[in-house]
Enzyme design. Structure first.
Site, PDB file in Angstrom:
ATOM      1  N   ASP A 302       0.840  -1.189   0.000  1.00 37.95           N
ATOM      2  CA  ASP A 302       0.000   0.000   0.000  1.00 37.95           C
ATOM      3  C   ASP A 302       0.881   1.246   0.000  1.00 37.95           C
ATOM      4  O   ASP A 302       1.942   1.264   0.635  1.00 37.95           O
ATOM      5  CB  ASP A 302      -0.899   0.020   1.235  1.00 37.95           C
ATOM      6  CG  ASP A 302      -2.154  -0.820   1.033  1.00 37.95           C
ATOM      7  OD1 ASP A 302      -2.582  -0.949  -0.121  1.00 37.95           O
ATOM      8  OD2 ASP A 302      -2.669  -1.352   2.020  1.00 37.95           O
ATOM      9  N   ALA A 374     -16.199  19.858   5.092  1.00 37.34           N
ATOM     10  CA  ALA A 374     -16.341  19.152   3.823  1.00 37.34           C
ATOM     11  C   ALA A 374     -17.153  19.964   2.824  1.00 37.34           C
ATOM     12  O   ALA A 374     -17.013  19.793   1.603  1.00 37.34           O
ATOM     13  CB  ALA A 374     -17.014  17.800   4.065  1.00 37.34           C
ATOM     14  N   GLN A 375     -17.990  20.856   3.355  1.00 37.44           N
ATOM     15  CA  GLN A 375     -18.823  21.658   2.453  1.00 37.44           C
ATOM     16  C   GLN A 375     -18.010  22.799   1.821  1.00 37.44           C
ATOM     17  O   GLN A 375     -18.065  23.033   0.613  1.00 37.44           O
ATOM     18  CB  GLN A 375     -20.028  22.235   3.213  1.00 37.44           C
ATOM     19  CG  GLN A 375     -21.080  21.204   3.615  1.00 37.44           C
ATOM     20  CD  GLN A 375     -20.618  20.335   4.782  1.00 37.44           C
ATOM     21  OE1 GLN A 375     -19.848  20.791   5.626  1.00 37.44           O
ATOM     22  NE2 GLN A 375     -21.074  19.079   4.799  1.00 37.44           N
ATOM     23  N   THR A 376     -17.256  23.537   2.647  1.00 35.75           N
ATOM     24  CA  THR A 376     -16.514  24.690   2.126  1.00 35.75           C
ATOM     25  C   THR A 376     -15.185  24.277   1.493  1.00 35.75           C
ATOM     26  O   THR A 376     -14.688  24.952   0.593  1.00 35.75           O
ATOM     27  CB  THR A 376     -16.225  25.695   3.250  1.00 35.75           C
ATOM     28  OG1 THR A 376     -15.404  25.069   4.251  1.00 35.75           O
ATOM     29  CG2 THR A 376     -17.529  26.168   3.888  1.00 35.75           C
ATOM     30  N   ARG A 377     -14.572  23.175   1.990  1.00 49.22           N
ATOM     31  CA  ARG A 377     -13.292  22.649   1.520  1.00 49.22           C
ATOM     32  C   ARG A 377     -12.189  23.703   1.587  1.00 49.22           C
ATOM     33  O   ARG A 377     -11.317  23.766   0.732  1.00 49.22           O
ATOM     34  CB  ARG A 377     -13.423  22.101   0.096  1.00 49.22           C
ATOM     35  CG  ARG A 377     -14.360  20.896   0.029  1.00 49.22           C
ATOM     36  CD  ARG A 377     -14.744  20.521  -1.360  1.00 49.22           C
ATOM     37  NE  ARG A 377     -13.561  20.200  -2.149  1.00 49.22           N
ATOM     38  CZ  ARG A 377     -13.374  20.604  -3.400  1.00 49.22           C
ATOM     39  NH1 ARG A 377     -14.281  21.369  -3.981  1.00 49.22           N
ATOM     40  NH2 ARG A 377     -12.303  20.273  -4.057  1.00 49.22           N
ATOM     41  N   MET A 378     -12.243  24.544   2.629  1.00 49.02           N
ATOM     42  CA  MET A 378     -11.174  25.516   2.872  1.00 49.02           C
ATOM     43  C   MET A 378     -11.219  25.924   4.340  1.00 49.02           C
ATOM     44  O   MET A 378     -12.201  25.667   5.046  1.00 49.02           O
ATOM     45  CB  MET A 378     -11.310  26.736   1.961  1.00 49.02           C
ATOM     46  CG  MET A 378     -12.612  27.495   2.075  1.00 49.02           C
ATOM     47  SD  MET A 378     -12.694  28.864   0.889  1.00 49.02           S
ATOM     48  CE  MET A 378     -14.355  29.480   1.212  1.00 49.02           C
ATOM     49  N   SER A 379     -10.104  26.531   4.791  1.00 47.97           N
ATOM     50  CA  SER A 379     -10.021  26.995   6.174  1.00 47.97           C
ATOM     51  C   SER A 379      -9.219  28.287   6.181  1.00 47.97           C
ATOM     52  O   SER A 379      -8.676  28.704   5.158  1.00 47.97           O
ATOM     53  CB  SER A 379      -9.347  25.937   7.055  1.00 47.97           C
ATOM     54  OG  SER A 379      -8.010  25.703   6.625  1.00 47.97           O
TER      55      SER A 379
END
Length: 689
Positions: A302, A374-379
């Protein structure tokens, strides 16, 4: 789970067991040593039926020593396993369990539990039997099994749900469904496996045993006919050899010529191979699995956690037009101050290393951190300066940042689009960084290949082993990682069905395949592989499907397992070569002693066969006794090598064979000449004194 070769706890039981193993019913399992013991018995009985000399009594004594030393080598190897088993047994206690049925909880003994029962384990409780977590999450102390003091997380669902009986819950509460019957748990199986006496012979051992038995039968016929040859030749020459060619001498010749060295060490070599894996915290379910590891020529690995560290790390800052790398690094660092992920920490570290930027100290009223979802996919963070102006900084996926920039009225530069595509093609992950409506550039995240892994793969390639990386990544990313790691082949976007299909394809091509896995979806491939190494942290299905279990749950351990298997085969081959070569030299010690005076002409003390006495041994009796003593002592001398194994070398099979022939073949020829001569000198001095 480590024990030294020789210590009082192992030595004393081994010496006692050496005598217990004289039981013919046990010796029969090793035909070479059974013949040796039978010869020692016949020699001893013959001494009571005639006026035996001290020389013949010494032969009998050293023949018994030969058998005992061979038994001792096996007993030492078994003793190491039994010592490990005893430490496991001592860790087991009478456990009480909280069984829950139909909402009712009752306390019962662990022995009353049955497969399918559910038990509640809270902080401080000992898990009664092997099972799977079906509810909750908890930290568990598995040091009794793995030796690792750090607790591990076990949770319902996923690939970290399996728990082992005898381990202790440190925090929180879980519900465990029992998956075994009492007495059939993992620790019980470990105990039976590490005890050498329960180990079954492998096919290679059986095949080699048949070869050794065949050689022994040939020498029995040859030595048996010597008495008749001696009587006939002596009669034709008008001589009397009856005082020299006696039963003790003939038995001594037989024992010195048959492969007693490898015959006495063969079982110890096999047992110690499993012991060496145990010392690496790997449990092999059979000796066959260890041998198979030595014959492996295809490794399926893997990517995540095995070839790479498993965490993407920041490797470069790529500035957008109008921004500098230092400005990009500073803003990216600010956006990552509250990001506790390995990726976020790596951005802070990279900014410090490249531009000596120190993390800014921000008070709560100055900053409001925006977590990743998970909705915005940014911080990022919203920073307020002294003028009450708000600076919104963000980092995240390219499409998410582009959508956010456009919502603020900004423009996403084409140059950044091109840089994002280039990073993705190289196998990396691009994180776009922006401040308000302005795009500053991207942070190049890459899955870091482990240090030294490329060199390990190069060693495996020298040995003729093909390495194959398995990953769920897209083909572009997989190809980039594969090229950096130096694997021979890779499979991208792999499903469990793809793994199984590839293993069968390799096996149909005549290859032996090894792989690791920890999930239920890995179970079919683990069962199909010739060597399937299941992670101890994995599911019960995976552990039952594999024929080895890695207690440390380290996927890289597969490489060490293959090396241990190779070392086992190398050790057996080396000592077999040494043993066979060893016997050749003994001809030159005993045969001239037996027939040195045959056909001696009048007035001559020696006949033509005396020319074979190249070692110039002092007397026929000393020559025979020296050979018998050397034959016994060489077994003791080789016990450490049999238990530790010969030094592992990453070489092709042809080169290993050549090296063995040079070192152990030539060494096996020379050692008896030196050893027998040295013993002869000592005996001569002792007898003369």
């Amino acid at each position: 789970m480590n024990s030294s070769l020789f210590n009082a706890q192992i030595l004393k039981p081994a010496i006692i067991n050496s005598f217990r193993k004289l039981d013919p019913r046990q010796q029969w399992e090793n035909p070479v040593m059974f013949i040796t013991e039978l010869g020692a018995l016949i020699t001893t009985l013959s001494l009571f039926s005639s006026r035996a000399t001290w020389f013949e009594w010494q032969i009998a004594l050293w023949l018994w020593f030969t058998v005992l030393f061979a038994n001792f080598s096996e007993a030492i190897a078994e003793g190491r396993g039994k010592a490990q088993a005893e430490s496991l047994k001592s860790s087991r206690t009478d456990i009480r369990a909280k069984r829950t049925q139909n909402g009712v909880t009752t306390e019962v003994a662990a022995t009353e539990l049955r497969k399918g029962d559910r038990v509640i384990c809270a902080a401080g409780d000992v898990i009664p039997l092997d099972g799977e977590v079906v509810e909750g999450i908890a930290t568990v102390d598995e040091s009794a099994i793995t030796g690792e003091s750090a607790p591990v997380v076990r949770e319902s669902g996923g690939d970290r749900s399996a728990v082992t009986g005898g381990t202790r819950v440190i925090s929180d509460r879980i519900v465990v469904q029992i998956t075994v019957e009492p007495g059939q748990g993992f620790i019980d199986r470990m105990i039976s496996l590490v005890e050498g006496a329960s180990r079954q012979k492998t096919p290679n051992e059986i095949a080699l045993g048949l070869v050794l038995t065949g050689l022994t039968l040939i020498f029995i016929i040859a030595v048996g006919s010597l008495k008749f040859l001696a009587d006939y030749s002596a009669g034709a020459a008008g001589q009397d050899l009856s005082g020299i060619v006696t039963i003790p001498v003939l038995v001594a010749l037989l024992v010195c010529l048959i492969p007693t060295t490898i015959g006495g060490l063969l079982s110890a070599i096999g047992i110690s191979g499993m012991d060496r894996l145990i010392q690496k915290n790997v449990i092999a379910m059979s000796g066959r699995a260890v041998e198979a590891a030595g014959n492996i020529d295809v490794l399926l690995l893997d990517k995540t956690g095995t070839i790479t560290l498993g965490n993407r790390m920041a490797s470069a800052f790529i500035a957008a037009p109008g921004a500098s790398q230092e400005e990009l690094a500073r803003i990216a660092q600010l956006a990552s101050l509250a990001d506790e992920t390995p990726e976020g920490r790596s951005i802070v570290v990279l900014a410090k290393e490249k531009f000596n930027l120190r993390s800014e100290s921000l008070t709560p009223h100055e900053a409001m951190f925006v977590p990743f979802t998970a909705q915005t996919r940014m911080s990022g963070a919203d920073l307020t300066n002294s003028d009450r102006e708000i600076r919104k900084i963000r980092k995240g996926a390219a499409d998410a940042i582009e959508k956010w920039i456009k919502s603020l009225g900004g423009v996403f530069p084409n140059e950044v689009h091109e840089a994002v595509s280039a990073v993705a093609r190289s196998g990396g992950t691009p994180l776009v960084v922006a401040e308000n409506e302005r795009v500053l550039g991207i942070v190049h995240l890459k899955d870091i290949v482990k240090n030294g892994i490329r060199e390990r793969f190069a060693e495996l390639r020298k040995m003729g082993i093909k390495t194959m990386m398995i990953t769920g990544d897209n083909p572009l990313t997989a190809a980039a990682i594969a090229a950096e790691a130096g694997v021979d082949d890779f499979m991208a976007e792999t499903t469990p069905e793809d793994k199984l299909k590839r293993i069968r394809s390799e096996q149909n091509g005549g290859h032996l395949v090894a792989m690791t896995g920890d999930g239920t979806n890995d179970a079919p491939a683990l069962a199909q592989a010739d060597v399937g190494v299941a992670m101890n942290t994995g599911t019960q299905a995976a552990r039952e499907a594999g024929n080895m279990i890695d207690l440390d749950s380290n996927p890289t351990k597969l490489i060490e397992i293959v090396e241990t298997g190779k070392q086992l085969l190398m050790t057996r081959g080396s000592l077999t070569t040494f043993s066979v070569a060893n016997d050749v030299a003994k001809y030159f010690a005993i045969l001239p002693a037996l027939f040195g005076i045959l056909y001696a002409t009048s007035g001559e003390a020696h006949g033509p066969l005396e020319y074979l006495n190249v070692m110039r041994l002092s007397s026929p009796q000393s020559a025979i006794l020296s050979a018998v003593i050397f034959n016994a002592l060489i077994i003791v001398a080789l016990i450490p090598l049999a238990l530790k194994g010969v030094r592992y070398r990453a070489l092709p099979a042809a080169e290993v064979l050549k090296t063995n022939l040079m070192i152990y073949g030539v060494g096996g020829l020379i050692a008896p000449f030196v050893g027998i001569k040295l013993i002869d000198v000592i005996l001569s001095i002792w007898i003369g004194a």
